[in-house]
Design a protein around this motif. Structure first.
Motif, short mmCIF file in Angstrom:
data_model
loop_
_atom_site.label_atom_id
_atom_site.label_comp_id
_atom_site.label_asym_id
_atom_site.label_seq_id
_atom_site.Cartn_x
_atom_site.Cartn_y
_atom_site.Cartn_z
N LEU A 97 0.83 -1.21 0.00
CA LEU A 97 0.00 0.00 0.00
C LEU A 97 0.87 1.26 0.00
CD1 LEU A 97 -2.79 -1.18 2.46
CD2 LEU A 97 -3.14 -0.50 0.07
N TYR A 98 1.95 1.25 0.76
CA TYR A 98 2.81 2.44 0.76
C TYR A 98 3.58 2.57 -0.56
CZ TYR A 98 1.91 3.98 5.51
OH TYR A 98 1.30 4.48 6.64
N CYS A 99 3.89 1.44 -1.19
CA CYS A 99 4.46 1.52 -2.54
C CYS A 99 3.50 2.25 -3.47
CB CYS A 99 4.70 0.11 -3.10
SG CYS A 99 6.22 -0.67 -2.56
N LEU A 100 2.24 1.83 -3.46
CA LEU A 100 1.23 2.45 -4.32
C LEU A 100 1.02 3.91 -3.93
CD1 LEU A 100 -1.38 -0.45 -4.55
CD2 LEU A 100 0.32 0.23 -6.26
N SER A 101 1.08 4.19 -2.63
CA SER A 101 0.94 5.58 -2.18
C SER A 101 2.07 6.44 -2.73
CB SER A 101 0.94 5.63 -0.65
OG SER A 101 0.93 6.96 -0.18
N ASN A 102 3.29 5.89 -2.72
CA ASN A 102 4.43 6.64 -3.26
C ASN A 102 4.29 6.88 -4.76
OD1 ASN A 102 5.68 6.80 -0.76
ND2 ASN A 102 6.89 4.95 -1.05
N PHE A 103 3.83 5.85 -5.49
CA PHE A 103 3.59 6.03 -6.92
C PHE A 103 2.50 7.07 -7.15
CE2 PHE A 103 5.57 1.75 -7.54
CZ PHE A 103 6.51 2.14 -8.46
N LEU B 107 -5.63 9.35 -0.34
CA LEU B 107 -5.27 10.77 -0.26
C LEU B 107 -4.46 11.21 -1.47
CD1 LEU B 107 -4.32 11.11 3.52
CD2 LEU B 107 -6.08 12.43 2.33
N ASN B 108 -3.46 10.42 -1.84
CA ASN B 108 -2.59 10.80 -2.95
C ASN B 108 -3.25 10.64 -4.32
OD1 ASN B 108 -0.37 11.63 -1.40
ND2 ASN B 108 0.39 9.53 -1.20
N LEU B 109 -4.25 9.77 -4.39
CA LEU B 109 -4.97 9.62 -5.65
C LEU B 109 -6.03 10.70 -5.84
CD1 LEU B 109 -5.53 5.75 -5.83
CD2 LEU B 109 -3.99 7.12 -7.25
N THR B 110 -6.55 11.25 -4.75
CA THR B 110 -7.64 12.23 -4.85
C THR B 110 -7.18 13.66 -4.62
OG1 THR B 110 -8.21 11.90 -2.50
CG2 THR B 110 -9.36 10.54 -4.13
N ASP B 111 -5.94 13.84 -4.22
CA ASP B 111 -5.41 15.19 -4.03
C ASP B 111 -5.19 15.84 -5.40
OD1 ASP B 111 -4.47 17.38 -2.62
OD2 ASP B 111 -2.40 16.73 -2.79
N GLY B 112 -5.41 17.12 -5.49
CA GLY B 112 -5.11 17.82 -6.73
C GLY B 112 -6.32 18.17 -7.57
N ALA B 113 -7.51 18.04 -7.02
CA ALA B 113 -8.71 18.38 -7.80
C ALA B 113 -8.73 19.86 -8.18
CB ALA B 113 -9.96 18.04 -7.00
N ASP B 114 -7.98 20.67 -7.44
CA ASP B 114 -7.94 22.10 -7.76
C ASP B 114 -6.61 22.51 -8.37
OD1 ASP B 114 -10.50 22.51 -6.64
OD2 ASP B 114 -9.63 22.56 -4.63
N ASP B 115 -5.76 21.52 -8.75
CA ASP B 115 -4.42 21.84 -9.22
C ASP B 115 -4.27 21.63 -10.72
OD1 ASP B 115 -3.76 22.49 -6.62
OD2 ASP B 115 -3.09 20.47 -6.14
N ASP B 116 -3.21 20.93 -11.12
CA ASP B 116 -2.86 20.86 -12.53
C ASP B 116 -3.83 20.05 -13.38
OD1 ASP B 116 -0.67 22.37 -11.95
OD2 ASP B 116 0.68 20.66 -11.70
N ALA B 117 -4.38 18.99 -12.80
CA ALA B 117 -5.25 18.12 -13.59
C ALA B 117 -6.54 17.86 -12.83
CB ALA B 117 -4.53 16.82 -13.91
#
Length: 388
Positions: free
Chosen positions: A280-286, A326-336
């Motif tokens: 899971l932390y591997c996937l989080s890092n990716f 968190l890392n997959l859903t972060d950025g809704a207001d950013d670049d993409a």
């Protein structure tokens, strides 16, 4: 008995036997170790190390003194600092090149005990110590290789100069070659040393490791029949995937196979909890440092499985699963924003948001904090979640 033994270390007639008797006594009794440290045995033993005329041509004596010091320093911080303050590390470094195999192995054990403390690690002269340590990996004796690997695992964990020394030496190739041995203990220790080597390492060190160890070599180790080898292989992947530009480097190294392999392994249940946490932390890092395409691929392939792990009884698993979300859903207001919003909608369709709301009352405060942040990514305001 202890005061008598310590005095016998200075008695010529028993120099070849007294240190071994002391070592056996200390090995069998934590209470005796405490008594020895209380009586300042480390000072007595390090004094003997400095008097070369005492142990010259007496390998059994030298081995016994080093092994006794290794035992006393292993779990006792005061003993380690006492040893370091007496400037005895140079004597141990020279013992790594001793002509006697058992003396070299005892010196390794001593270094392993000393390097288990971050406080001591900062005072170890790596320029003096690393060359003889790395030479031991090239020697043919399995016992010596194993002792050296265990000591090196500590030395390289958080010391940049030690990492650089390994990456630039033939020792790196020796570690990789040991992964193919039938000896599970050496394979596990070699994998552990490599995992620690790339922990928070520079891009140059990581690139050197990836050049020495191919994806085709690491892939079968992720499914190894030995649980220790498998655990350290996933730890290796977790550490390798960390870092600002690591995701793209690992993607190229594995020819795009790393994430699919990790997802497939995670879905092959049941898994030991520690392995699941590593994946899971591997996937989080990716998800944190990878491209939008990488994030989309993880969400599509592993979204349902990640959501299921939010129900896991282990708090470490729930926390790790939350970090992926968190890392997959972060950025809704950013670049993409469109890509991030699509991933949020994927999770919502799986019932992830409802599960996150339930987790606001999780027994772990750390989980509660991560859940609040995740719900914020989903567009939930504090008023939306206050009733929970």
């Amino acid at each position: 008995m202890l005061p008598v033994l310590l005095k016998l270390l200075h008695t010529p007639a028993v120099l070849d036997t007294a240190p071994q008797v002391l070592t056996d006594l200390l090995q069998q009794s934590p209470a005796m170790q405490k008594a020895a440290n209380d009586s300042d045995a480390v000072s007595s033993l390090t004094t003997l190390l400095h008097h070369e005329q005492t142990w010259l041509n007496r390998p059994c004596f030298k081995e016994g003194v080093l092994r006794a010091l290794a035992i006393l320093c292993k779990n006792h911080g005061d003993a380690r600092m006492n040893f370091m303050e007496r400037a005895s590390i140079g004597q141990v470094a020279r013992a790594l090149d001793d002509s006697d195999l058992q003396v070299r192995a005892a010196a390794c054990a001593c270094i392993q005990s000393l390097s288990g403390s971050m406080k001591c690690l900062r005072h170890i002269p790596m320029a003096e110590l690393m060359p003889p340590m790395l030479r031991l990996l090239l020697q043919p004796e399995p016992e010596l290789q194993h002792s050296a690997l265990k000591a090196l695992s500590n030395l390289v964990l958080d010391t940049a100069s030690a990492k650089d020394s390994v990456a630039q030496s033939a020792g790196l190739s020796a570690m990789v070659q040991m992964l193919a041995l039938p000896d599970d203990e050496r394979r596990c220790s070699a994998m552990w040393a490599l995992a620690n080597l790339i922990h928070a390492a520079s891009p140059a060190v990581c690139n050197a490791v990836m050049a020495a160890l191919s994806w085709n070599q690491i892939l079968p180790l992720l499914q190894d029949t030995n649980s220790c080898v498998q655990d350290k292989s996933f730890m290796f992947m977790r550490n390798l995937a960390a870092g600002r530009s690591a995701a793209e480097c690992v993607k190229q190294w594995s020819r795009g196979s790393a994430v699919p392999a990790l997802v497939a392994r995670m879905q092959n249940l049941p898994l030991p909890q520690h392995i699941l946490v590593h994946i899971l932390y591997c996937l989080s890092n990716f998800a944190s440092t990878g491209s939008e395409e990488d994030r989309d691929a993880i969400a599509s392939a592993a979204g349902e499985c990640i959501k299921a792990h939010l129900h896991h009884e282990g708090v470490e698993v729930r926390t790790a699963a939350l970090w992926v979300i968190l890392n997959l859903t972060d950025g809704a207001d950013d670049d993409a924003p469109d890509r991030a919003m699509k991933r949020i909608q994927q999770f919502q369709s799986l019932g992830t948001e409802e599960r996150l709301r339930d987790m606001l009352q999780d027994m772990s405060l750390d989980v509660q904090e991560r859940v609040s942040t995740a719900l914020n990514n989903f567009g939930c305001t504090s008023s939306d979640t206050s009733e929970f």
